[in-house]
Design a protein around this motif. Structure first.
Motif, PDB file in Angstrom:
ATOM      1  N   LYS A 161      87.521  41.407  70.943  1.00 21.71           N
ATOM      2  CA  LYS A 161      87.073  40.222  70.211  1.00 21.71           C
ATOM      3  C   LYS A 161      86.713  39.062  71.121  1.00 21.71           C
ATOM      4  O   LYS A 161      85.773  38.312  70.849  1.00 21.71           O
ATOM      5  N   TYR A 162      87.446  38.895  72.207  1.00 18.68           N
ATOM      6  CA  TYR A 162      87.297  37.675  73.008  1.00 18.68           C
ATOM      7  C   TYR A 162      86.524  37.879  74.313  1.00 18.68           C
ATOM      8  O   TYR A 162      86.379  36.938  75.099  1.00 18.68           O
ATOM      9  N   LEU A 163      86.028  39.083  74.551  1.00 16.21           N
ATOM     10  CA  LEU A 163      85.296  39.321  75.793  1.00 16.21           C
ATOM     11  C   LEU A 163      83.984  38.543  75.832  1.00 16.21           C
ATOM     12  O   LEU A 163      83.674  37.884  76.834  1.00 16.21           O
ATOM     13  N   GLU A 201      84.504  34.715  76.254  1.00 14.64           N
ATOM     14  CA  GLU A 201      84.963  34.372  77.605  1.00 14.64           C
ATOM     15  C   GLU A 201      83.813  34.369  78.594  1.00 14.64           C
ATOM     16  O   GLU A 201      83.665  33.428  79.394  1.00 14.64           O
ATOM     17  N   LEU A 202      82.972  35.391  78.560  1.00 15.50           N
ATOM     18  CA  LEU A 202      81.863  35.462  79.510  1.00 15.50           C
ATOM     19  C   LEU A 202      80.799  34.404  79.209  1.00 15.50           C
ATOM     20  O   LEU A 202      80.205  33.847  80.135  1.00 15.50           O
ATOM     21  N   LEU A 203      80.574  34.121  77.939  1.00 14.82           N
ATOM     22  CA  LEU A 203      79.632  33.049  77.593  1.00 14.82           C
ATOM     23  C   LEU A 203      80.128  31.716  78.140  1.00 14.82           C
ATOM     24  O   LEU A 203      79.339  30.918  78.672  1.00 14.82           O
ATOM     25  N   HIS A 204      81.420  31.457  78.015  1.00 16.62           N
ATOM     26  CA  HIS A 204      81.975  30.201  78.538  1.00 16.62           C
ATOM     27  C   HIS A 204      81.923  30.174  80.064  1.00 16.62           C
ATOM     28  O   HIS A 204      81.562  29.152  80.666  1.00 16.62           O
ATOM     29  N   THR A 205      82.269  31.291  80.690  1.00 27.47           N
ATOM     30  CA  THR A 205      82.277  31.350  82.151  1.00 27.47           C
ATOM     31  C   THR A 205      80.917  30.990  82.722  1.00 27.47           C
ATOM     32  O   THR A 205      80.819  30.184  83.660  1.00 27.47           O
ATOM     33  N   TYR A 206      79.856  31.549  82.140  1.00 31.56           N
ATOM     34  CA  TYR A 206      78.532  31.326  82.689  1.00 31.56           C
ATOM     35  C   TYR A 206      77.748  30.232  81.966  1.00 31.56           C
ATOM     36  O   TYR A 206      76.518  30.201  81.998  1.00 31.56           O
TER      37      TYR A 206
END
Length: 352
Positions: free
Chosen positions: A101-103, A106-111
């Motif tokens: 659910k949170y992958l 997390e990646l959208l926020h990271t980049y």
């Protein structure tokens, strides 16, 4: 030699990715680590390599079906990237395994923030230097010898979606709130920005080296100067500005800007140098190789090259005074889009 700058004002535009900031670590590595954190096991000796291959396939398919990061079909960049991420990792799931659910978040926020990127060490000192020169001009009524431009306006032109302004702001760059195609008139609380506005391929609908994206930046410059004139600031015209573009890609940035009628500078940092040091200005000769059918097989264009943004202080002075320059020859081979580098041992002499 290249056209000698004669104008007293500078419209300086910069590339973003690879010029102002870079990933903190290789993107496939971050993707693979995030997948493992959320329970996706990539059982290969080199998980990042497998993730990279899967990502490229997903990126290519989504780019074909929903061009321009999804904007062309109304999907939008965030949903587009979410689909790329899901398609990247779906091949690694077990048949009955659900997608974490949170992958994706997390990646959208990271980049989309400083979490995934690092600002090059010469960037903030460069912007501080420009602000200092602007203050000097206001106080003393003349340009500083180190930075010979009377007025400087800075923009970003980048092949990207709408995340770039947020990324730069999170990295400490003072970003103006405007991006193509809208520029509002400055208000009473508006001050000096490191970057006055951004021009994104996502908004323009064309990517570098397409001339349309450089024309969009020229339109933003014209809007900004007209808006400043309306509120009683200095009255400048766009044709009074030397247009210079700086980037790290020889074809998209340097040749693309030249073909659009701009001056251009290749930023090629030496990875062995720390702190963003450069080496002054290098240049190369101009020439073309023509095929039997009249097509350009390869071309050699005049390239100004710096090793740091701070080296841009030397660009107008060295070119205008025609100092002896260490040349580097770049040959762009059209078709496979390869660039070869040949160091020329000769030196360019003063020309009269």
């Amino acid at each position: 030699m290249s056209p000698i700058p004669q104008k007293k004002n500078l419209f300086l535009c910069l590339d973003a990715f690879g010029t102002l900031f870079t990933p903190t670590k290789p993107i496939p590595t971050t993707y693979a680590e995030a997948a493992l954190k959320h329970g996706i096991a990539i059982n290969t000796p080199e998980p990042a390599t497998q993730v990279s291959s899967s990502f490229k396939s997903a990126f290519a398919r989504l780019s074909s079906e929903h061009p321009n990061y999804g904007r062309a079909t109304g999907m939008g960049a965030e949903k587009w990237w979410a689909k790329v991420i899901k398609e990247t990792f779906t091949p690694f799931l077990d048949p009955n395994e659900t997608f974490p659910k949170y992958l994706v978040p997390e990646l959208l926020h990271t980049y989309s923030s400083r979490k995934g990127y690092t600002l090059y060490p010469d960037v903030l000192p460069f912007f501080r230097m420009i602000q200092h020169m602007k203050t000097h001009r206001i106080r003393h009524g003349a340009s500083h010898g180190l930075w010979p431009w009377d007025k400087t306006i800075v923009g970003v032109i980048t092949n990207s979606d709408d995340r770039v302004p947020r990324i730069l702001s999170s990295l400490g760059v003072n970003m103006g709130p405007w991006h193509y195609p809208v520029l509002r008139a400055p208000g009473p609380k508006d001050g000096e920005y490191d970057i006055d506005f951004t021009v994104l391929s996502y908004d323009v609908g064309a990517e570098k080296p397409d001339r349309r994206i450089f024309a969009a930046a020229e339109d933003m410059l014209d809007q900004k100067l007209k808006a400043a004139s309306m509120v009683g600031d200095e009255d400048f015209r766009a044709e009074e500005f030397e247009k210079v573009y700086v980037g790290d890609d020889i074809h998209k940035d340097v040749f693309g800007a030249q073909d659009a009628g701009w001056s251009s500078v290749l930023l090629k940092r030496d990875p062995n140098l720390q702190g963003g040091q450069g080496y002054g200005l290098k240049m190369e000769e101009k020439g073309e190789d023509i095929g039997e059918g009249g097509e350009v097989i390869s071309e050699t264009k005049l390239v100004s090259q710096v090793g740091s943004l701070l080296d841009l202080c030397a660009w107008p002075r060295q070119v205008s005074e025609r100092h002896e320059i260490s040349p580097v020859r770049y040959v762009y081979i059209k078709g496979p889009e390869e660039v070869s580098l040949e160091k020329d041992k000769r030196r360019l002499r003063k020309q009269t």
